[in-house]
Design an enzyme around this catalytic site. Sequence first.
Site, mmCIF file in Angstrom:
data_model
loop_
_atom_site.group_PDB
_atom_site.id
_atom_site.type_symbol
_atom_site.label_atom_id
_atom_site.label_comp_id
_atom_site.label_asym_id
_atom_site.label_seq_id
_atom_site.Cartn_x
_atom_site.Cartn_y
_atom_site.Cartn_z
ATOM 1 N N ASP A 12 0.820 -1.203 0.000
ATOM 2 C CA ASP A 12 0.000 0.000 0.000
ATOM 3 C C ASP A 12 0.856 1.257 0.000
ATOM 4 O O ASP A 12 0.689 2.132 0.840
ATOM 5 C CB ASP A 12 -0.908 -0.065 1.243
ATOM 6 C CG ASP A 12 -1.894 1.079 1.321
ATOM 7 O OD1 ASP A 12 -2.352 1.533 0.269
ATOM 8 O OD2 ASP A 12 -2.203 1.511 2.449
ATOM 9 N N GLU A 21 3.150 -8.281 7.348
ATOM 10 C CA GLU A 21 1.859 -8.867 7.000
ATOM 11 C C GLU A 21 1.925 -9.913 5.898
ATOM 12 O O GLU A 21 1.114 -9.894 4.967
ATOM 13 C CB GLU A 21 0.870 -7.765 6.609
ATOM 14 C CG GLU A 21 0.550 -6.820 7.742
ATOM 15 C CD GLU A 21 -0.643 -5.916 7.438
ATOM 16 O OE1 GLU A 21 -1.064 -5.843 6.284
ATOM 17 O OE2 GLU A 21 -1.158 -5.305 8.394
ATOM 18 N N TYR A 70 -6.675 -3.049 12.903
ATOM 19 C CA TYR A 70 -7.491 -1.900 12.492
ATOM 20 C C TYR A 70 -8.903 -1.985 13.027
ATOM 21 O O TYR A 70 -9.862 -1.791 12.295
ATOM 22 C CB TYR A 70 -7.441 -1.767 10.963
ATOM 23 C CG TYR A 70 -6.092 -1.216 10.530
ATOM 24 C CD1 TYR A 70 -5.844 0.142 10.581
ATOM 25 C CD2 TYR A 70 -5.061 -2.065 10.142
ATOM 26 C CE1 TYR A 70 -4.602 0.660 10.234
ATOM 27 C CE2 TYR A 70 -3.818 -1.562 9.789
ATOM 28 C CZ TYR A 70 -3.597 -0.199 9.836
ATOM 29 O OH TYR A 70 -2.371 0.314 9.502
ATOM 30 N N GLU A 81 0.817 -1.319 14.049
ATOM 31 C CA GLU A 81 -0.049 -0.445 13.246
ATOM 32 C C GLU A 81 -1.438 -0.416 13.864
ATOM 33 O O GLU A 81 -1.978 -1.457 14.233
ATOM 34 C CB GLU A 81 -0.194 -0.940 11.795
ATOM 35 C CG GLU A 81 1.041 -0.788 10.943
ATOM 36 C CD GLU A 81 0.820 -1.204 9.483
ATOM 37 O OE1 GLU A 81 -0.346 -1.186 9.009
ATOM 38 O OE2 GLU A 81 1.820 -1.562 8.835
HETATM 39 C C1 GCB Z 1 -1.549 -2.380 6.672
HETATM 40 C C2 GCB Z 1 -0.259 -2.314 5.961
HETATM 41 C C3 GCB Z 1 0.114 -0.904 5.537
HETATM 42 C C4 GCB Z 1 -1.116 -0.189 5.014
HETATM 43 C C5 GCB Z 1 -2.137 -0.124 6.123
HETATM 44 C C6 GCB Z 1 -3.422 0.567 5.691
HETATM 45 O O1 GCB Z 1 -1.863 -3.283 7.367
HETATM 46 O O2 GCB Z 1 0.797 -2.887 6.695
HETATM 47 O O3 GCB Z 1 1.118 -0.959 4.578
HETATM 48 O O4 GCB Z 1 -0.814 1.072 4.516
HETATM 49 O O5 GCB Z 1 -2.472 -1.413 6.529
HETATM 50 O O6 GCB Z 1 -3.529 1.775 5.857
HETATM 51 O O7 GCB Z 1 -4.304 -0.106 5.166
#
Ligand code: GCB
Length: 595
Positions: free
Chosen positions: A164, A414, A469, A504
């Site tokens: 990403d 990931e 997330y 994250e």
């Molecule tokens: C993740 C990835 C990261 C993305 C992020 C997102 O899990 O490790 O590279 O940018 O999510 O914002 O979706």
Amino acid sequence: MRPQDSPTRETKRLDGRWHFLADPAGAGRAERWFATPLQARDGVEEMPVPASYNDLTTRPDLRDHIGEVWYQREVRIPRGWAGERILLRLESATHRATVWVGETELGSHEGGYLPFDVDLTDHARAGELVRVSVAVDNRLTWQSIPPGVVEDTDAGPRQRYWHDFFNYAGLHRSVWLHSLPQTRIEDITVLPDLDGDTGLVDYAVEHSGQGSVSVQVLDASGAVVASDDGAAGVIRIAGVHPWEVGEGYQYTLRVTLSSDGEVADVYDQRFGVRTVAIEGAQILLNGEPVYLTGFGMHEDHVARGKGYDDASWKLDFELLDWIGANSLRTSHYPYAEDVMDYADAHGILVIDEAPAVGLNMAIGGGIFGGQGYTTFSPDTANEATRANHAQVLTELYQRDKNRPSVIVWSIANEPESDTDASYDYFAPLFAHMRSLDSRRPVGYVNVMLSPYGKDKLAGLCDLYMLNRYYGWYVDSGDLDNAMLHLRDELGQWAQDGKPILMTEYGADTLAGLHSLDGATWSEEYQQDLLEATHAVFDEVEEFVGEHIWNFADFQTTKGIMRVDGNKKGVFTRDRRPKAAAHRVRERWTRIRGRA
Ligand code: GCB
């Protein structure tokens, strides 16, 4: 070893404007573009080094170019270098490169984020003007790290990849010409330890030719505080000044190689005296538990893309300090050596990550959408991919092994981790990393799709690094459920008694969008999500740190999931704080004050 000026070595940086020509037809090698001045060809322009070329013109065809681009310039070999070995070092050519001097091909390198040298000695004389050509290839394949695939589509080839961030390319870091003596120091390894207030510095020097080694340890003021003879040994520094979080005190190991009674080579290797260990569910720095605050970041700036520059990074580090961060992860690839130097010098803890991102066909850009491939198979990520991955780990270790800032190695971000195939792929890579470095903890960054119980790599890890997330990709906009689920999941990982780090978490946030009811994408929602998440973190004893995704907004591929890039930054792409930054700052400066 990084080029340096010493009594026996010299450097010349080749940064600045190079001649540049993209090669969409892939004709450059057959037409021998290296053999004549590039500037005679149609379409040649000047391109700055270091920088990504993608955003530096108004041409979409260059921004989205697939294949090689050519950089060329003339360089005069300094006249004093007669009899020396002469090397050219490229700190980063993304993702692979071939180098010529004049009409001679000097070598190639695979991997876009680590340095390599080619040897000019037999092809250039001191005082001579030579033409250096570099073909830089941005293609990602199933065997490259990171992987990707160039697909044939109705409208022609398209580069696909599963990470990403935008596939910026070019000469991203400095290019150096440097000289080395014929009898020289080839490698230095420093392994520091602490015994009370005595530093124990285990060192080993490799060299070419016949010679004897002596070493001196200089403190930060330049005073000699210890010395030793021999190519390996343990030096004691009484009353040592340790390397600490927020205070990157460094010593210099001055290595002198003598041959026939003369000084043959001198190299200054910086190091810090600190220990890192995992004990139970804690990370100990110099024997004391440490709690990480900070970010997953990107090398990403307006216009220059992934190109390193001192000014942009000076500001990024000032902002890290302002907000109370004590650490960062080099998501998702090794950062420039200048970035690492800064971390070493300022006591910033670094999780040093290999560029292995996107090895997971169950996720798209971010976390959605399968990709229609199998991650690990003879036709996709296979033995050759793993060999490249192992090579990247070796080069990463070699580049950063002496850095006090590096406290954890991250093998991948990931990847697929819930299948037997993923275990088979990764187990040897963990073993490889540990064979290189038995001191630093090793882990990988786990994806939400591979929770506790499903994940098969946990047993290989010294600590757990999780990307979650809750409140964004799942339980979107529903923080009550999000926090219940987060708490539940952390409780499961905590059973193993290993340290847990959230590498994250966060929410896309459009700077300037405000909402009374906490709408997703608003500045209020980012703030609420981070605060609710932090409250859960504080309940979990095994928790050793929090890295918000992301430090700043950054560029990605186009798509419906992204609005001119990923907007999870706590700062905007031009480094202005979003509302959440002030709250995060309150929390992290409070945590820093306690430490
Ligand atoms: C993740 C990835 C990261 C993305 C992020 C997102 O899990 O490790 O590279 O940018 O999510 O914002 O979706």
